[in-house]
Design a protein around this motif. Structure first.
Motif, PDB file in Angstrom:
ATOM      1  N   GLN A   1      33.875  62.454  55.419  1.00 48.48           N
ATOM      2  CA  GLN A   1      34.182  62.822  56.646  1.00 48.48           C
ATOM      3  C   GLN A   1      33.203  63.526  57.574  1.00 48.48           C
ATOM      4  O   GLN A   1      33.489  63.787  58.854  1.00 48.48           O
ATOM      5  CB  GLN A   1      35.353  63.749  56.506  1.00 48.48           C
ATOM      6  CG  GLN A   1      36.538  63.428  55.781  1.00 48.48           C
ATOM      7  CD  GLN A   1      37.590  64.076  55.920  1.00 48.48           C
ATOM      8  OE1 GLN A   1      37.904  65.001  56.602  1.00 48.48           O
ATOM      9  NE2 GLN A   1      38.557  64.070  54.535  1.00 48.48           N
ATOM     10  N   ARG A   2      31.999  63.499  57.079  1.00 45.21           N
ATOM     11  CA  ARG A   2      30.733  63.950  57.598  1.00 45.21           C
ATOM     12  C   ARG A   2      31.055  65.171  58.198  1.00 45.21           C
ATOM     13  O   ARG A   2      30.847  65.900  59.257  1.00 45.21           O
ATOM     14  CB  ARG A   2      30.500  62.965  58.968  1.00 45.21           C
ATOM     15  CG  ARG A   2      30.031  61.819  58.448  1.00 45.21           C
ATOM     16  CD  ARG A   2      29.786  60.745  59.686  1.00 45.21           C
ATOM     17  NE  ARG A   2      29.395  59.456  59.197  1.00 45.21           N
ATOM     18  CZ  ARG A   2      28.314  58.616  59.235  1.00 45.21           C
ATOM     19  NH1 ARG A   2      27.328  59.422  59.110  1.00 45.21           N
ATOM     20  NH2 ARG A   2      28.498  57.543  58.610  1.00 45.21           N
ATOM     21  N   LEU A   3      31.471  66.208  57.328  1.00 40.93           N
ATOM     22  CA  LEU A   3      31.941  67.563  57.798  1.00 40.93           C
ATOM     23  C   LEU A   3      30.724  68.569  57.070  1.00 40.93           C
ATOM     24  O   LEU A   3      29.951  68.043  56.281  1.00 40.93           O
ATOM     25  CB  LEU A   3      33.057  68.112  56.902  1.00 40.93           C
ATOM     26  CG  LEU A   3      34.471  67.472  57.304  1.00 40.93           C
ATOM     27  CD1 LEU A   3      35.497  68.004  56.217  1.00 40.93           C
ATOM     28  CD2 LEU A   3      34.889  67.975  58.809  1.00 40.93           C
ATOM     29  N   THR A   4      30.647  69.578  57.590  1.00 40.94           N
ATOM     30  CA  THR A   4      29.639  70.507  57.119  1.00 40.94           C
ATOM     31  C   THR A   4      30.399  71.618  56.557  1.00 40.94           C
ATOM     32  O   THR A   4      31.572  71.552  56.713  1.00 40.94           O
ATOM     33  CB  THR A   4      29.097  71.350  58.333  1.00 40.94           C
ATOM     34  OG1 THR A   4      30.193  72.025  59.157  1.00 40.94           O
ATOM     35  CG2 THR A   4      28.000  70.426  59.234  1.00 40.94           C
ATOM     36  N   GLN A   5      29.669  72.357  55.638  1.00 42.27           N
ATOM     37  CA  GLN A   5      30.400  73.363  54.988  1.00 42.27           C
ATOM     38  C   GLN A   5      31.200  74.548  55.739  1.00 42.27           C
ATOM     39  O   GLN A   5      32.267  75.005  55.660  1.00 42.27           O
ATOM     40  CB  GLN A   5      29.596  74.016  53.980  1.00 42.27           C
ATOM     41  CG  GLN A   5      29.014  73.375  52.964  1.00 42.27           C
ATOM     42  CD  GLN A   5      28.264  73.842  51.752  1.00 42.27           C
ATOM     43  OE1 GLN A   5      28.179  75.010  51.853  1.00 42.27           O
ATOM     44  NE2 GLN A   5      27.633  73.152  50.819  1.00 42.27           N
TER      45      GLN A   5
ATOM     46  N   PRO B   1      43.169  77.815  41.790  1.00 42.81           N
ATOM     47  CA  PRO B   1      44.204  76.832  42.519  1.00 42.81           C
ATOM     48  C   PRO B   1      44.430  77.283  43.704  1.00 42.81           C
ATOM     49  O   PRO B   1      44.661  76.356  44.652  1.00 42.81           O
ATOM     50  CB  PRO B   1      45.395  77.362  41.676  1.00 42.81           C
ATOM     51  CG  PRO B   1      45.164  77.692  40.338  1.00 42.81           C
ATOM     52  CD  PRO B   1      43.743  78.481  40.427  1.00 42.81           C
ATOM     53  N   ASN B   2      44.415  78.520  44.354  1.00 42.67           N
ATOM     54  CA  ASN B   2      44.499  78.725  45.771  1.00 42.67           C
ATOM     55  C   ASN B   2      43.201  78.363  46.408  1.00 42.67           C
ATOM     56  O   ASN B   2      43.503  77.861  47.780  1.00 42.67           O
ATOM     57  CB  ASN B   2      44.412  80.674  45.649  1.00 42.67           C
ATOM     58  CG  ASN B   2      44.683  80.876  47.196  1.00 42.67           C
ATOM     59  OD1 ASN B   2      45.620  80.439  47.949  1.00 42.67           O
ATOM     60  ND2 ASN B   2      43.958  81.712  47.646  1.00 42.67           N
ATOM     61  N   THR B   3      42.236  78.475  46.067  1.00 44.19           N
ATOM     62  CA  THR B   3      40.704  77.858  46.740  1.00 44.19           C
ATOM     63  C   THR B   3      41.142  76.166  46.936  1.00 44.19           C
ATOM     64  O   THR B   3      40.732  75.693  48.070  1.00 44.19           O
ATOM     65  CB  THR B   3      39.504  78.388  45.974  1.00 44.19           C
ATOM     66  OG1 THR B   3      39.526  79.429  46.080  1.00 44.19           O
ATOM     67  CG2 THR B   3      38.364  77.826  46.882  1.00 44.19           C
ATOM     68  N   LEU B   4      41.733  75.615  45.826  1.00 47.77           N
ATOM     69  CA  LEU B   4      41.828  74.424  45.831  1.00 47.77           C
ATOM     70  C   LEU B   4      42.768  73.881  46.899  1.00 47.77           C
ATOM     71  O   LEU B   4      42.590  72.721  47.636  1.00 47.77           O
ATOM     72  CB  LEU B   4      41.930  73.941  44.428  1.00 47.77           C
ATOM     73  CG  LEU B   4      42.460  72.219  44.301  1.00 47.77           C
ATOM     74  CD1 LEU B   4      41.151  71.317  44.885  1.00 47.77           C
ATOM     75  CD2 LEU B   4      42.867  71.998  42.899  1.00 47.77           C
ATOM     76  N   GLN B   5      43.754  74.508  46.786  1.00 46.11           N
ATOM     77  CA  GLN B   5      45.098  74.252  48.088  1.00 46.11           C
ATOM     78  C   GLN B   5      44.240  74.430  49.309  1.00 46.11           C
ATOM     79  O   GLN B   5      44.393  73.416  50.120  1.00 46.11           O
ATOM     80  CB  GLN B   5      46.069  75.343  47.643  1.00 46.11           C
ATOM     81  CG  GLN B   5      47.111  75.183  48.716  1.00 46.11           C
ATOM     82  CD  GLN B   5      47.946  73.786  48.511  1.00 46.11           C
ATOM     83  OE1 GLN B   5      48.080  73.250  47.339  1.00 46.11           O
ATOM     84  NE2 GLN B   5      48.302  73.139  49.680  1.00 46.11           N
ATOM     85  N   LYS B   6      43.280  75.267  49.353  1.00 44.14           N
ATOM     86  CA  LYS B   6      42.959  75.495  51.013  1.00 44.14           C
ATOM     87  C   LYS B   6      42.084  74.572  51.240  1.00 44.14           C
ATOM     88  O   LYS B   6      42.048  74.057  52.406  1.00 44.14           O
ATOM     89  CB  LYS B   6      42.167  77.010  51.033  1.00 44.14           C
ATOM     90  CG  LYS B   6      43.341  78.055  51.134  1.00 44.14           C
ATOM     91  CD  LYS B   6      42.597  79.372  51.140  1.00 44.14           C
ATOM     92  CE  LYS B   6      43.883  80.589  51.349  1.00 44.14           C
ATOM     93  NZ  LYS B   6      43.254  81.940  51.685  1.00 44.14           N
ATOM     94  N   LEU B   7      41.312  74.212  50.125  1.00 42.51           N
ATOM     95  CA  LEU B   7      39.969  73.043  50.607  1.00 42.51           C
ATOM     96  C   LEU B   7      40.992  71.745  50.631  1.00 42.51           C
ATOM     97  O   LEU B   7      40.341  71.170  51.666  1.00 42.51           O
ATOM     98  CB  LEU B   7      39.297  73.269  49.417  1.00 42.51           C
ATOM     99  CG  LEU B   7      38.016  74.140  49.094  1.00 42.51           C
ATOM    100  CD1 LEU B   7      37.394  73.903  47.862  1.00 42.51           C
ATOM    101  CD2 LEU B   7      37.262  74.100  50.249  1.00 42.51           C
ATOM    102  N   SER B   8      41.757  71.476  50.043  1.00 43.42           N
ATOM    103  CA  SER B   8      42.374  70.290  50.249  1.00 43.42           C
ATOM    104  C   SER B   8      43.145  70.231  51.510  1.00 43.42           C
ATOM    105  O   SER B   8      43.123  69.015  52.262  1.00 43.42           O
ATOM    106  CB  SER B   8      43.578  70.285  49.064  1.00 43.42           C
ATOM    107  OG  SER B   8      43.115  70.196  47.978  1.00 43.42           O
ATOM    108  N   GLU B   9      43.557  71.384  52.035  1.00 46.33           N
ATOM    109  CA  GLU B   9      44.405  71.437  53.306  1.00 46.33           C
ATOM    110  C   GLU B   9      43.296  71.242  54.440  1.00 46.33           C
ATOM    111  O   GLU B   9      43.419  70.752  55.613  1.00 46.33           O
ATOM    112  CB  GLU B   9      44.965  72.704  53.614  1.00 46.33           C
ATOM    113  CG  GLU B   9      46.290  73.004  52.833  1.00 46.33           C
ATOM    114  CD  GLU B   9      46.779  74.133  52.776  1.00 46.33           C
ATOM    115  OE1 GLU B   9      46.331  75.078  53.435  1.00 46.33           O
ATOM    116  OE2 GLU B   9      47.741  74.336  52.188  1.00 46.33           O
ATOM    117  N   GLY B  10      42.208  71.641  54.219  1.00 48.39           N
ATOM    118  CA  GLY B  10      41.018  71.653  54.997  1.00 48.39           C
ATOM    119  C   GLY B  10      40.588  70.163  55.125  1.00 48.39           C
ATOM    120  O   GLY B  10      39.819  69.593  56.106  1.00 48.39           O
ATOM    121  N   LEU B  11      40.754  69.392  54.086  1.00 48.77           N
ATOM    122  CA  LEU B  11      40.158  68.109  54.145  1.00 48.77           C
ATOM    123  C   LEU B  11      41.267  66.864  54.673  1.00 48.77           C
ATOM    124  O   LEU B  11      41.019  66.152  54.996  1.00 48.77           O
ATOM    125  CB  LEU B  11      39.735  67.683  52.629  1.00 48.77           C
ATOM    126  CG  LEU B  11      38.530  68.273  52.156  1.00 48.77           C
ATOM    127  CD1 LEU B  11      38.363  67.763  50.601  1.00 48.77           C
ATOM    128  CD2 LEU B  11      37.408  67.900  52.867  1.00 48.77           C
TER     129      LEU B  11
END
Length: 64
Positions: free
Chosen positions: A24-28, A54-64
Motif C-alpha cells: 500500500q506504500r504506507l509509511t509507519q 489483540p487490541n493493537t492487532l485490531q487497530k493495525l488491521s483497521e488502519g490497513l
C-alpha cells in the motif's frame, strides 16, 4: 482472552502487516494515523520490541 498473541503466529502476522504496508506504500506514520496508534507503538511492534496484543492487532488491521 490472551494478552499477547502466540509468538510464532505473531511473527507471521507482523510479516503480513509489513507486506501490506509495502504493497500500500504506507509509511509507519501514515499507518499510525490511520490506526489511532502512535508512530512509536507501530515501530516497536513491527520491530519486535513490543508484543502484538489483540487490541493493537485490531487497530493495525483497521488502519490497513
Amino acid at each position: 482472552m490472551q494478552s499477547e498473541i502466540n509468538l510464532s503466529m505473531s511473527s507471521t502476522t507482523i510479516d503480513n502487516i509489513k507486506r501490506q504496508i509495502r504493497e500500500q506504500r504506507l509509511t509507519q506514520k501514515e499507518l499510525a494515523a490511520r490506526s489511532g496508534l502512535t508512530v512509536e507503538t507501530v515501530s516497536r511492534v513491527l520491530n519486535g520490541r513490543n508484543p502484538l496484543t489483540p487490541n493493537t492487532l485490531q487497530k493495525l488491521s483497521e488502519g490497513l
